[in-house]
Design an enzyme around this catalytic site. Structure first.
Site, mmCIF file in Angstrom:
data_model
loop_
_atom_site.group_PDB
_atom_site.id
_atom_site.type_symbol
_atom_site.label_atom_id
_atom_site.label_comp_id
_atom_site.label_asym_id
_atom_site.label_seq_id
_atom_site.Cartn_x
_atom_site.Cartn_y
_atom_site.Cartn_z
ATOM 1 N N CYS A 128 -12.404 32.218 -64.290
ATOM 2 C CA CYS A 128 -10.948 32.192 -64.140
ATOM 3 C C CYS A 128 -10.529 31.668 -62.771
ATOM 4 O O CYS A 128 -11.304 31.682 -61.813
ATOM 5 C CB CYS A 128 -10.364 33.591 -64.351
ATOM 6 S SG CYS A 128 -8.570 33.596 -64.634
ATOM 7 N N ASP A 135 -9.616 45.250 -65.852
ATOM 8 C CA ASP A 135 -9.676 44.716 -64.501
ATOM 9 C C ASP A 135 -9.343 45.810 -63.491
ATOM 10 O O ASP A 135 -8.833 46.872 -63.846
ATOM 11 C CB ASP A 135 -8.668 43.566 -64.380
ATOM 12 C CG ASP A 135 -8.915 42.664 -63.187
ATOM 13 O OD1 ASP A 135 -9.890 42.878 -62.448
ATOM 14 O OD2 ASP A 135 -8.115 41.723 -62.995
#
Length: 227
Positions: free
Chosen positions: A10, A136
């Site tokens: 990412c 996360d």
């Protein structure tokens, strides 16, 4: 058939990084459509980068409390993308913004002792329509902070969570710790940003390759472990 952990790299901003991630074996690459992020790209830039991807490598567009117009502009640039919502979006808002497309929802887990107080099962139930949950660490700036939460604080094996089909482990992953994360969580996928960078938004090719190799090592170990 042995489980194959999917890998997302990412926060990409450069053509060379997109091409290397795909060539090294990434399943998806993420583009940050959040202007406050040091890894932010415009919809036009995301579109140009996504056109470098070969077939079967999925572009993912990351949004933080975006408007419908912002999401639509990004989807015009990257029409075949999966969406990832990383802000304060409700289930109804996620579904409305996605307009029938597959979407992921980030669960931001507090650092330290606070992780044990996060009800991930309830969160998974609330966002049952999401294709996956990106689990996360809760850090300033909505991700990419390089901090891992306490993996042992969450009930990964609970059947309501369906970790092997829905969970994407993220937050502070590196080539050094991702093997342990895959062994413990048994996730559908893993998502890395800062852990494979030379600088914010600039990926280190050697670290990307090492990260992917570490995930494949974990998969091989689990495949050879008696259940």
């Amino acid at each position: 058939m042995p489980h194959r952990t999917r890998i997302k790299i990412c926060g990409l901003t450069r053509e060379a990084d997109v091409e290397h991630a795909a060539a090294a074996g990434a399943d998806a690459v993420g583009f940050v459509l959040y202007a406050a992020s040091p890894r932010a790209v415009t919809p036009q830039r995301a579109g140009a980068l996504a056109r470098r991807l070969p077939a079967f490598v999925t572009p993912v567009l990351l949004f933080v409390n975006a408007t419908a117009a912002e999401v639509d502009a990004a989807l015009q640039a990257v029409p075949h993308a999966v969406l990832q919502f990383h802000g304060d979006e409700t289930p109804a808002q996620c579904a409305a913004l996605a307009r029938g497309r597959a979407w992921l929802r980030a669960a931001r887990i507090p650092l330290g002792a606070g992780a044990a107080g996060f009800d991930l099962l309830e969160y998974a139930d609330r966002f049952a329509a999401a294709a996956g949950l990106v689990v996360d660490a809760h850090v300033p700036g909505y991700g990419g902070g390089g901090h891992a939460f306490d993996w042992n604080a969450l009930p990964w094996s609970h059947p309501r969570l369906r970790a092997a089909a829905r969970v994407v482990l993220s937050g502070g992953l590196t080539p050094a710790n991702v093997t342990d994360g895959v062994r413990l969580v048994r996730p559908w996928g893993v998502d890395v940003s800062s852990g494979v960078e030379a600088a914010k938004g600039v990926k280190d090719a050697a670290l990307v390759s090492a990260f992917i190799a570490a995930v494949r090592r974990a998969d091989a170990e689990l495949a050879n472990t008696p259940s």
